[in-house]
Design an enzyme around this catalytic site. Structure first.
Site, PDB file in Angstrom:
ATOM      1  N   ARG A  41       0.835  -1.191   0.000  1.00  0.00           N
ATOM      2  CA  ARG A  41       0.000   0.000   0.000  1.00  0.00           C
ATOM      3  C   ARG A  41       0.880   1.254   0.000  1.00  0.00           C
ATOM      4  NH1 ARG A  41      -3.340  -2.809  -1.508  1.00  0.00           N
ATOM      5  NH2 ARG A  41      -5.459  -3.216  -0.700  1.00  0.00           N
ATOM      6  N   HIS A  94      -0.295   0.352  -9.951  1.00  0.00           N
ATOM      7  CA  HIS A  94      -1.072  -0.515  -9.056  1.00  0.00           C
ATOM      8  C   HIS A  94      -1.546  -1.772  -9.791  1.00  0.00           C
ATOM      9  CE1 HIS A  94      -3.564  -0.354  -5.102  1.00  0.00           C
ATOM     10  NE2 HIS A  94      -3.282  -1.605  -5.442  1.00  0.00           N
TER      11      HIS A  94
END
Length: 312
Positions: free
Chosen positions: A227, A275
């Site tokens: 993250r 991502h």
């Protein structure tokens, strides 16, 4: 059985077709504002508060490995989901293989010095560089859960010294396990490649900061596939500028999409992907969800349950 589905970007109709095939007899619908009809299960990603609020659900499935978006929203809106309703995350469903591919390919890229050769190519410079040695290329994995252990297993066959750090001690063949705050320094000391696969919790936010980076081996490498909240981006840039960190491979960021003015884009020793280290694959995710719903309906124990206090 009534199932509601919400994802801000997925093709809802496509998912409904697959879910209907996997769960014959279930009535599956895409949730829309104003839909307060009964539901037994909810399949969600970043759901609006009103989707879940007040529902007597048997379970809520997060359509990804992370549940921090739901837990963060629950802090502000605890009424969104009653404490007794199970919250489940996708444990693997194809993401483990993707993470292994990403990590192994980048570690080998650094180990064989392809980044350095690319820099020489930009100068039209023909030069053979000294080889790195495996015994000096210790890889440390932050987070030794389902995904972290799989990444470690894939790297083990390449002969690198491997270590992991996690909240509690783990047993992974060929991997030295460190656990808890007291052992973080020992884990970092001598680590040449740091791979982050930690869950996003209050305790892990900002964990990859200048203090941590300065404890790594000189000319170290950093890979973040967990993250964006884990990395203090300005301090990573400081470590890159000082030479403590030689290069970074980043897949996740504080703000996504990453703004064009963010200095990470321009840094020559930072590689970026949008991502995509591991994405949810519908076939495998739906097979796991259908199997887990069946277990819940039969009163059996299930995997993937989220501990709301720990945050994963």
């Amino acid at each position: 059985m009534q199932i509601i589905f919400y994802h801000p970007t997925f093709d809802g109709e496509y998912w409904l077709r697959l879910l209907s095939d996997a769960l014959p007899g279930a009535n599956v619908r895409v949730w829309a504002p104003g839909d307060d009809a009964p539901a037994d299960y909810a399949l969600v990603w970043r759901p609006p508060v009103e989707m879940l609020k007040g529902r007597a659900l048997k379970g809520v499935f997060s359509l990804g490995a992370g549940v921090d978006a739901i837990l963060n929203k629950l802090k502000a809106h605890p009424e969104m989901l009653a404490a007794h309703i199970p919250l489940l995350r996708l444990e693997d469903t194809g993401m483990g293989l993707q993470m292994r591919e990403y990590a192994v390919s980048q570690v080998l890229h650094w180990f064989r010095r392809f980044d350095d050769y690319q820099a020489l190519k930009q100068q039209a410079k023909w030069q053979e560089l000294d080889e790195y040695h495996r015994e000096d290329f210790t890889i440390g994995i932050l987070g030794a859960g389902v995904l972290g252990s799989q990444v470690a297993e894939s790297l083990r066959q390449w002969g690198f010294p491997l270590r992991s750090w996690s909240r509690s001690r783990k047993t992974i063949p060929g991997v030295t396990s460190y656990a808890g705050k007291d052992e973080m320094g020992d884990f970092l000391r001598g680590t040449r490649v740091l791979i982050n696969l930690l869950p996003n919790t209050a305790e892990t936010a900002g964990i990859i900061n200048l203090s941590l980076l300065n404890q790594l081996a000189d000319n170290s490498y950093v890979m973040n596939i967990a993250r964006g909240a884990h990395v203090v981006e300005s301090e990573l840039l400081q470590a890159l500028e000082s030479g403590k960190v030689k290069a970074a491979m980043l897949d996740v960021f504080h703000q996504e999409p990453l703004p064009a003015e963010n200095p990470l884009w321009a840094h020559p020793r930072v590689a970026i992907t949008p991502h995509v280290a591991a994405v949810t694959r519908p076939d495998e995710a739906i097979a796991w969800i259908a199997r887990t719903i069946g277990q819940i309906e039969r009163g059996e124990a299930v995997s993937g349950l989220v501990d709301r206090e720990r945050g994963y």
